[in-house]
Scaffold this motif. Structure first.
Motif, PDB file in Angstrom:
ATOM      1  N   GLY A 128      12.671  -5.244  11.378  1.00 36.20           N
ATOM      2  CA  GLY A 128      12.691  -6.479  10.603  1.00 36.20           C
ATOM      3  C   GLY A 128      11.566  -7.417  10.999  1.00 36.20           C
ATOM      4  O   GLY A 128      10.882  -7.996  10.148  1.00 36.20           O
ATOM      5  N   VAL A 129      11.362  -7.571  12.312  1.00 37.66           N
ATOM      6  CA  VAL A 129      10.272  -8.427  12.802  1.00 37.66           C
ATOM      7  C   VAL A 129       8.914  -7.844  12.405  1.00 37.66           C
ATOM      8  O   VAL A 129       7.997  -8.573  11.992  1.00 37.66           O
ATOM      9  CB  VAL A 129      10.379  -8.584  14.329  1.00 37.66           C
ATOM     10  N   ALA A 130       8.771  -6.516  12.519  1.00 41.88           N
ATOM     11  CA  ALA A 130       7.498  -5.881  12.180  1.00 41.88           C
ATOM     12  C   ALA A 130       7.163  -6.060  10.707  1.00 41.88           C
ATOM     13  O   ALA A 130       6.029  -6.412  10.348  1.00 41.88           O
ATOM     14  CB  ALA A 130       7.551  -4.390  12.538  1.00 41.88           C
ATOM     15  N   ILE A 131       8.146  -5.844   9.828  1.00 40.15           N
ATOM     16  CA  ILE A 131       7.912  -6.002   8.386  1.00 40.15           C
ATOM     17  C   ILE A 131       7.584  -7.443   8.046  1.00 40.15           C
ATOM     18  O   ILE A 131       6.685  -7.736   7.245  1.00 40.15           O
ATOM     19  CB  ILE A 131       9.142  -5.509   7.602  1.00 40.15           C
ATOM     20  N   THR A 132       8.301  -8.372   8.668  1.00 38.33           N
ATOM     21  CA  THR A 132       8.031  -9.788   8.423  1.00 38.33           C
ATOM     22  C   THR A 132       6.629 -10.175   8.887  1.00 38.33           C
ATOM     23  O   THR A 132       5.920 -10.940   8.215  1.00 38.33           O
ATOM     24  CB  THR A 132       9.076 -10.657   9.143  1.00 38.33           C
ATOM     25  N   ALA A 133       6.204  -9.645  10.032  1.00 44.32           N
ATOM     26  CA  ALA A 133       4.858  -9.936  10.526  1.00 44.32           C
ATOM     27  C   ALA A 133       3.793  -9.404   9.567  1.00 44.32           C
ATOM     28  O   ALA A 133       2.778 -10.071   9.302  1.00 44.32           O
ATOM     29  CB  ALA A 133       4.674  -9.327  11.916  1.00 44.32           C
ATOM     30  N   VAL A 134       4.020  -8.210   9.027  1.00 48.25           N
ATOM     31  CA  VAL A 134       3.072  -7.646   8.063  1.00 48.25           C
ATOM     32  C   VAL A 134       3.012  -8.505   6.805  1.00 48.25           C
ATOM     33  O   VAL A 134       1.929  -8.770   6.261  1.00 48.25           O
ATOM     34  CB  VAL A 134       3.459  -6.196   7.718  1.00 48.25           C
ATOM     35  N   ILE A 135       4.180  -8.965   6.327  1.00 40.99           N
ATOM     36  CA  ILE A 135       4.219  -9.803   5.123  1.00 40.99           C
ATOM     37  C   ILE A 135       3.468 -11.109   5.351  1.00 40.99           C
ATOM     38  O   ILE A 135       2.643 -11.534   4.523  1.00 40.99           O
ATOM     39  CB  ILE A 135       5.680 -10.071   4.712  1.00 40.99           C
ATOM     40  N   PHE A 136       3.718 -11.768   6.484  1.00 43.92           N
ATOM     41  CA  PHE A 136       3.043 -13.027   6.769  1.00 43.92           C
ATOM     42  C   PHE A 136       1.540 -12.814   6.968  1.00 43.92           C
ATOM     43  O   PHE A 136       0.725 -13.630   6.526  1.00 43.92           O
ATOM     44  CB  PHE A 136       3.653 -13.701   7.999  1.00 43.92           C
ATOM     45  N   GLY A 137       1.181 -11.717   7.656  1.00 48.28           N
ATOM     46  CA  GLY A 137      -0.246 -11.443   7.853  1.00 48.28           C
ATOM     47  C   GLY A 137      -0.958 -11.177   6.548  1.00 48.28           C
ATOM     48  O   GLY A 137      -2.075 -11.685   6.315  1.00 48.28           O
ATOM     49  N   ALA A 138      -0.339 -10.375   5.664  1.00 48.67           N
ATOM     50  CA  ALA A 138      -0.953 -10.094   4.374  1.00 48.67           C
ATOM     51  C   ALA A 138      -1.052 -11.351   3.521  1.00 48.67           C
ATOM     52  O   ALA A 138      -2.043 -11.560   2.808  1.00 48.67           O
ATOM     53  CB  ALA A 138      -0.150  -9.012   3.643  1.00 48.67           C
ATOM     54  N   THR A 139      -0.027 -12.215   3.603  1.00 50.07           N
ATOM     55  CA  THR A 139      -0.080 -13.468   2.850  1.00 50.07           C
ATOM     56  C   THR A 139      -1.171 -14.387   3.385  1.00 50.07           C
ATOM     57  O   THR A 139      -1.883 -15.052   2.626  1.00 50.07           O
ATOM     58  CB  THR A 139       1.278 -14.179   2.924  1.00 50.07           C
ATOM     59  N   TYR A 140      -1.342 -14.404   4.713  1.00 50.68           N
ATOM     60  CA  TYR A 140      -2.338 -15.276   5.330  1.00 50.68           C
ATOM     61  C   TYR A 140      -3.749 -14.937   4.878  1.00 50.68           C
ATOM     62  O   TYR A 140      -4.565 -15.821   4.609  1.00 50.68           O
ATOM     63  CB  TYR A 140      -2.229 -15.173   6.854  1.00 50.68           C
ATOM     64  N   ILE A 141      -4.048 -13.630   4.776  1.00 49.73           N
ATOM     65  CA  ILE A 141      -5.404 -13.248   4.370  1.00 49.73           C
ATOM     66  C   ILE A 141      -5.534 -13.122   2.857  1.00 49.73           C
ATOM     67  O   ILE A 141      -6.596 -12.756   2.347  1.00 49.73           O
ATOM     68  CB  ILE A 141      -5.833 -11.922   5.026  1.00 49.73           C
TER      69      ILE A 141
ATOM     70  N   ILE B 161      -3.966 -11.057   0.683  1.00 46.69           N
ATOM     71  CA  ILE B 161      -4.139  -9.671   0.266  1.00 46.69           C
ATOM     72  C   ILE B 161      -3.685  -9.458  -1.170  1.00 46.69           C
ATOM     73  O   ILE B 161      -4.240  -8.609  -1.890  1.00 46.69           O
ATOM     74  CB  ILE B 161      -3.369  -8.732   1.228  1.00 46.69           C
ATOM     75  N   GLY B 162      -2.691 -10.226  -1.639  1.00 49.75           N
ATOM     76  CA  GLY B 162      -2.216 -10.056  -3.011  1.00 49.75           C
ATOM     77  C   GLY B 162      -3.293 -10.399  -4.033  1.00 49.75           C
ATOM     78  O   GLY B 162      -3.553  -9.632  -4.962  1.00 49.75           O
ATOM     79  N   SER B 163      -3.931 -11.556  -3.844  1.00 52.20           N
ATOM     80  CA  SER B 163      -4.984 -11.970  -4.774  1.00 52.20           C
ATOM     81  C   SER B 163      -6.183 -11.040  -4.718  1.00 52.20           C
ATOM     82  O   SER B 163      -6.741 -10.650  -5.744  1.00 52.20           O
ATOM     83  CB  SER B 163      -5.426 -13.406  -4.448  1.00 52.20           C
ATOM     84  N   VAL B 164      -6.558 -10.662  -3.489  1.00 52.34           N
ATOM     85  CA  VAL B 164      -7.711  -9.783  -3.328  1.00 52.34           C
ATOM     86  C   VAL B 164      -7.435  -8.416  -3.939  1.00 52.34           C
ATOM     87  O   VAL B 164      -8.279  -7.843  -4.644  1.00 52.34           O
ATOM     88  CB  VAL B 164      -8.078  -9.646  -1.833  1.00 52.34           C
ATOM     89  N   LEU B 165      -6.228  -7.880  -3.701  1.00 48.07           N
ATOM     90  CA  LEU B 165      -5.900  -6.557  -4.218  1.00 48.07           C
ATOM     91  C   LEU B 165      -5.806  -6.562  -5.737  1.00 48.07           C
ATOM     92  O   LEU B 165      -6.306  -5.644  -6.395  1.00 48.07           O
ATOM     93  CB  LEU B 165      -4.584  -6.082  -3.606  1.00 48.07           C
ATOM     94  N   SER B 166      -5.172  -7.578  -6.307  1.00 41.49           N
ATOM     95  CA  SER B 166      -5.055  -7.635  -7.770  1.00 41.49           C
ATOM     96  C   SER B 166      -6.423  -7.777  -8.418  1.00 41.49           C
ATOM     97  O   SER B 166      -6.705  -7.144  -9.448  1.00 41.49           O
ATOM     98  CB  SER B 166      -4.146  -8.793  -8.183  1.00 41.49           C
ATOM     99  N   TRP B 167      -7.303  -8.591  -7.819  1.00 32.66           N
ATOM    100  CA  TRP B 167      -8.665  -8.723  -8.358  1.00 32.66           C
ATOM    101  C   TRP B 167      -9.417  -7.404  -8.242  1.00 32.66           C
ATOM    102  O   TRP B 167     -10.150  -7.006  -9.160  1.00 32.66           O
ATOM    103  CB  TRP B 167      -9.424  -9.814  -7.611  1.00 32.66           C
ATOM    104  N   SER B 168      -9.236  -6.696  -7.135  1.00 34.30           N
ATOM    105  CA  SER B 168      -9.933  -5.429  -6.939  1.00 34.30           C
ATOM    106  C   SER B 168      -9.485  -4.390  -7.953  1.00 34.30           C
ATOM    107  O   SER B 168     -10.296  -3.663  -8.531  1.00 34.30           O
ATOM    108  CB  SER B 168      -9.700  -4.914  -5.517  1.00 34.30           C
ATOM    109  N   ILE B 169      -8.166  -4.308  -8.186  1.00 37.35           N
ATOM    110  CA  ILE B 169      -7.653  -3.348  -9.165  1.00 37.35           C
ATOM    111  C   ILE B 169      -8.155  -3.691 -10.564  1.00 37.35           C
ATOM    112  O   ILE B 169      -8.538  -2.809 -11.347  1.00 37.35           O
ATOM    113  CB  ILE B 169      -6.115  -3.329  -9.122  1.00 37.35           C
ATOM    114  N   HIS B 170      -8.185  -4.990 -10.892  1.00 39.83           N
ATOM    115  CA  HIS B 170      -8.703  -5.406 -12.189  1.00 39.83           C
ATOM    116  C   HIS B 170     -10.170  -5.034 -12.332  1.00 39.83           C
ATOM    117  O   HIS B 170     -10.600  -4.554 -13.399  1.00 39.83           O
ATOM    118  CB  HIS B 170      -8.524  -6.917 -12.345  1.00 39.83           C
ATOM    119  N   ARG B 171     -10.930  -5.195 -11.265  1.00 40.11           N
ATOM    120  CA  ARG B 171     -12.356  -4.872 -11.312  1.00 40.11           C
ATOM    121  C   ARG B 171     -12.568  -3.362 -11.462  1.00 40.11           C
ATOM    122  O   ARG B 171     -13.408  -2.916 -12.250  1.00 40.11           O
ATOM    123  CB  ARG B 171     -13.049  -5.382 -10.044  1.00 40.11           C
ATOM    124  N   VAL B 172     -11.800  -2.586 -10.738  1.00 38.94           N
ATOM    125  CA  VAL B 172     -11.924  -1.130 -10.861  1.00 38.94           C
ATOM    126  C   VAL B 172     -11.503  -0.682 -12.254  1.00 38.94           C
ATOM    127  O   VAL B 172     -12.107   0.230 -12.832  1.00 38.94           O
ATOM    128  CB  VAL B 172     -11.084  -0.429  -9.778  1.00 38.94           C
TER     129      VAL B 172
END
Length: 248
Positions: A20-33, A35-46
């Motif tokens: 639970g702690v590991a998954i939460t850390a990954v979620i917070f880390g991905a949100t901090y950088i 990753i959702g916006s970057v990944l969605s933009w990348s998929i749209h560009r591809v």
């Protein structure tokens, strides 16, 4: 919720708490950088440039297929894949995926190094990471798409050219197409495993070819670098305007 909810019904509370702690850390880390916006933009560009990948795929796919057919029609790889469980297969594919990701990341970092050096004083660590992530994700999605094509090709080609009798002759094991003890699938499980590993090799091969193909880099990566540079220049101009004290 992610940390506490699995703990209460679980007999192994320590393990549930750890995951639970590991998954939460990954979620917070991905949100901090971002990753959702970057990944969605990348998929749209591809998605916009998907049909432009044709020339690169047309050059790479026949060569890779020709080289890998000798491996595909080799009894040893079928014998190696047969006893491996799916977790082990995924671990092998993950190891090849890490190599592909390292190759793409190093190549992309070298290409954006000048941008990072020009804005070294203005960028936070997370922003520097995003600058490398944007072209890296676009570049890594292309090998993944190529790997999917290779997987489907070998799956269909193996279904046509490799009979169950041949698989038995290679592996000395009866072909069981039952999945989860209830459902039957049209493909031999060993064929799926072999095709999956070859597709992971294909992704690594495509990334290496793309890294050494100047035309491909000029067509797909250079525009990305230009957009990143424009965004950094706009950001620098905005920060400069905020630092200037208006004269009354």
């Amino acid at each position: 919720v992610t940390i506490l909810l699995p703990v209460f019904p679980s007999p192994d509370k320590l393990s549930a708490l750890f995951w639970g702690v590991a998954i939460t850390a990954v979620i917070f880390g991905a949100t901090y950088i971002g990753i959702g916006s970057v990944l969605s933009w990348s998929i749209h560009r591809v998605g916009q440039e998907l049909f432009s990948l044709g020339p690169m795929i047309a050059r790479t796919l026949p060569l890779f297929t020709l080289a890998s057919l000798f491996l595909f029609y080799n009894a040893e790889i079928w014998q190696v894949m047969l006893p491996l469980t799916w977790p082990r297969i995924l671990q092998v594919a993950a190891a090849l995926g890490v190599l592909t990701l390292l190759l793409v990341s190093v190549t992309t970092r070298d290409e954006v190094q000048e941008l990072l050096s020009n804005h070294a004083d203005d960028l936070r660590r997370s922003e520097r990471l995003n600058i490398v992530l944007i072209p890296s994700l676009v570049t890594i999605i292309q090998p993944l798409f190529f790997a999917l094509l290779v997987f489907l090709f070998f799956l269909a080609f193996g279904q046509l050219s490799v009979s169950d009798a041949t698989i038995f002759q290679w592996t000395q094991a009866q072909v069981d197409k039952t999945l989860w003890e209830h459902y039957r699938i049209p493909f031999a499980p060993t064929l799926i495993k072999v095709s999956f590993i070859l597709s992971a090799l294909a992704a690594l091969n495509f990334a290496a070819s793309a890294a050494s193909d100047s035309n491909h880099r000029q067509r797909f990566v250079a525009p990305l670098i230009s957009e990143v540079a424009m965004g950094l220049d706009t950001r620098a101009a905005y920060l400069t305007s905020q630092r200037v004290t208006p004269v009354h």
